[in-house]
Design an enzyme around this catalytic site. Sequence first.
Site, PDB file in Angstrom:
ATOM      1  N   ALA A 111       0.807  -1.216   0.000  1.00  0.00           N
ATOM      2  CA  ALA A 111       0.000   0.000   0.000  1.00  0.00           C
ATOM      3  C   ALA A 111       0.843   1.270   0.000  1.00  0.00           C
ATOM      4  CB  ALA A 111      -0.936  -0.011   1.203  1.00  0.00           C
ATOM      5  N   GLU A 168      14.687  -4.020  -6.849  1.00  0.00           N
ATOM      6  CA  GLU A 168      14.721  -5.478  -6.761  1.00  0.00           C
ATOM      7  C   GLU A 168      13.399  -6.064  -7.262  1.00  0.00           C
ATOM      8  OE1 GLU A 168      15.678  -5.405  -2.677  1.00  0.00           O
ATOM      9  OE2 GLU A 168      13.634  -5.759  -1.993  1.00  0.00           O
TER      10      GLU A 168
END
Length: 439
Positions: free
Chosen positions: A216, A236
Amino acid sequence: MNTQIKFITAEEAVKVIKSGDHVHLSSVASAPQCLIKAMCARGENNELHDVHVHHLHTEGPAPYADPKFEGVFQLDSFFVGSNVRKVTQSGYADYIPIFLSETQRLYRCGAVPCDVAMIQVSEPDKHGYVSLGTSVDATLAAVETAKTVIAVVNKYVPRSFGDAIIPMSKIDMFVHDDTPLIEAPFSEPNETELKIGKYCAELIEDGATLQMGIGAIPNAVLSQLKGHKNLGIHTEMFADGVLPLVRSGVINGEAKNIDKGMMVSTFLMGSKEVYDFIDDNPGVLMKDVGYTNDPYIISKNDRVTAINSALQVDITGQVSADSLGTKFWSGVGGQIDFVYGASLSKGGKAIIAMPSITNKGVSKIVDKLLPGAGVVTTRNHIHWFVTENGAVDLYGKSLQERARLLISIAHPSAQEELDRAAFERYGSHHHYIKSYMGM
């Protein structure tokens, strides 16, 4: 489907696993569920014992970690995902503390053996290459070092580029299974997370290269970058939140010094829309985690802005992100790789962002971390810290000044107690404490 491949069943393929072997599973959405199921069936038939299983975070079931397989399978993960959290906390599974950037090195240097790598790949192209799709991370290193590589060929695995492309000659056994990849739902930010996102977005400059994960808070940040220009991605992982910014041209990678114009990642987690986005997309490079998470590679881009989260932060700036007390919650992951990489980048910003209190109303900014908690980002590494109450830069600040700044963005319900703790720790003589306490 290329009919030149000789397919065998999952049950036949996992017969190669011997007692005492170390088995690598590809990560996140690419966990090869049909091979996992077949391996566990051998365990239930008492055909195996002391098999070590290794992986990063995986989505979907992890039956090998079930307490009933004690003595049969030993999970030593490189990251504690939600599907193995309880069994790891209770001791049935274990965790190898490691920077995400070094997970590949564990295999390449031999610190962790790899006897069998079980992976998922795309359908082969006309040149005899397949793609690791959504999961390169440490899986490429496992493929390079394993004695036997078993690949599930799945039409739903996207053909991603970069280090994901490998020749079929690297694979020893092929299994066919067209099960759709597991998807992660988009997390709608709540009011608190939107406030955090706003403060983080204000710190992001035009031309910045971004790293942020799933969830979120990253979604809240990304939703507030519509007016930005020439943002890049070197991360990543990424998820659905970046797609609107790519389509609108906000994310174009034009300001990057390396991999200019490219989005760089090592694994993905999101909806089918994300998996479709990277399929045959030359603008996305899926790279070895030793590249994406190398702080010195990260720092080659200017204005790298890394946004990571935490479970607890103490008033000196120590960040606990992997554990709550002695209970492991996740892992070191790539937080310190990117905090350090961003701090070395010209104009870079390393940001730790979290709500100031838990859902139960407990302050996440504390006088002292819970006993046994691990420090992921040290007080020496921390720069920017953000809650829904504001953003403070702790870099170059003394311990007493840090306490004042951190307390200023703690939840109002916790500030008095934190004031008292700082007063007890540092005394009344220092002007930072005195001014903050109105003395």
